[in-house]
Design a protein around this motif. Structure first.
Motif, short mmCIF file in Angstrom:
data_model
loop_
_atom_site.label_atom_id
_atom_site.label_comp_id
_atom_site.label_asym_id
_atom_site.label_seq_id
_atom_site.Cartn_x
_atom_site.Cartn_y
_atom_site.Cartn_z
N GLY A 120 0.77 -1.36 0.07
CA GLY A 120 -0.16 -0.09 0.13
C GLY A 120 0.96 1.10 0.04
N CYS A 121 1.17 1.66 1.15
CA CYS A 121 1.62 2.89 1.00
C CYS A 121 3.36 2.75 1.04
CB CYS A 121 1.31 4.42 1.99
SG CYS A 121 2.01 3.28 3.88
N GLN A 125 5.70 -1.98 4.95
CA GLN A 125 5.91 -3.08 3.67
C GLN A 125 7.77 -3.81 4.65
OE1 GLN A 125 4.21 -5.06 2.85
NE2 GLN A 125 2.26 -3.37 3.11
N CYS A 154 -0.01 -3.11 9.46
CA CYS A 154 -0.46 -2.00 7.96
C CYS A 154 -1.66 -1.54 8.37
CB CYS A 154 -0.29 -3.71 6.58
SG CYS A 154 -0.73 -2.88 5.41
N ARG A 155 -0.85 -0.41 8.28
CA ARG A 155 -2.96 0.84 8.33
C ARG A 155 -3.82 0.51 6.95
NH1 ARG A 155 -2.31 5.52 12.60
NH2 ARG A 155 -3.78 6.16 10.80
N CYS A 156 -2.85 0.41 6.12
CA CYS A 156 -3.31 0.48 4.39
C CYS A 156 -4.23 -1.14 4.38
CB CYS A 156 -2.42 0.50 3.53
SG CYS A 156 -1.71 1.93 3.97
N THR A 158 -3.17 -4.34 4.02
CA THR A 158 -3.00 -5.13 2.93
C THR A 158 -2.68 -6.76 3.54
OG1 THR A 158 -0.20 -4.65 3.24
CG2 THR A 158 -1.75 -3.23 2.08
#
Ligand code: FES
Ligand code: FES
Length: 175
Positions: A120-121, A125, A154-156, A158
């Protein structure tokens, strides 16, 4: 009347070591290279990596041993670099995301991450991939329950794509 001689008191010299009394040399093995840290032995590894070596893959997230953004491999185990002092790392083998692939361009996990479009951002990762590398080392054929043991945040959101990328790597699929 004679002056009474005043006694001169010699001030004691301040030992030069005072300012650096905390300093110790700590040998550190990182990504196959030898380094020496001269400074506060309580410095968290994360800051030696980021500020001294400029290895900025490990990220500063929660700073409280929780989120996993700062994760690195230490003797093959995924650990939080924000929560471990350099003084405890002499003669340990440290691998960061920058060194994970070794001499290859990409690690198989990184290839799978691209194939599954897992990013994501991107902030979390590197830590996610390090956690996955440690998992596959101890469980080369992981099931869902094994992947659930990875607690990196993971705030996104994923997570499903990360799971797919780990499964892809375990299955040996090419991108
Ligand atoms: S920054 Fe180290 S665990 Fe979050
Ligand atoms: S990809 Fe954005 S925080 Fe995980």
């Amino acid at each position: 009347m004679t002056d009474t001689p005043t006694r001169r008191i010699k001030s004691k010299p301040v030992p030069l070591a005072a300012a650096s009394s905390l300093e110790k040399t700590v040998p550190l093995r990182i990504n196959g290279k030898q380094y020496f840290h001269n400074g506060d032995p309580n410095l968290p590894l994360l800051w030696f990596l980021r500020d001294v070596l400029r290895l900025t893959g490990a990220k500063y997230g929660c700073d409280s041993n929780t989120c996993g953004a700062c994760m690195v491999l230490i003797d093959g185990k995924a650990q939080h670099a924000c929560a471990i002092a350099v003084k405890d790392l002499a003669r340990r083998e440290i691998v960061t995301i920058e060194g994970l692939a070794g001499k290859n361009a990409l690690h198989p996990l990184q290839e799978s991450w691209i194939a599954e479009d897992a990013i994501g951002c991107g902030y979390c990762q590197p830590g996610q991939i390090i956690a996955a590398a440690a998992l596959l080392k101890r469980k080369p054929d992981p099931g869902d329950a094994d992947i659930d043991t990875i607690t990196n945040l993971c705030r996104c959101g994923t997570y499903p794509r990360i799971r797919a990328a780990i499964m892809r790597t375990a299955a040996g699929k090419k991108a």
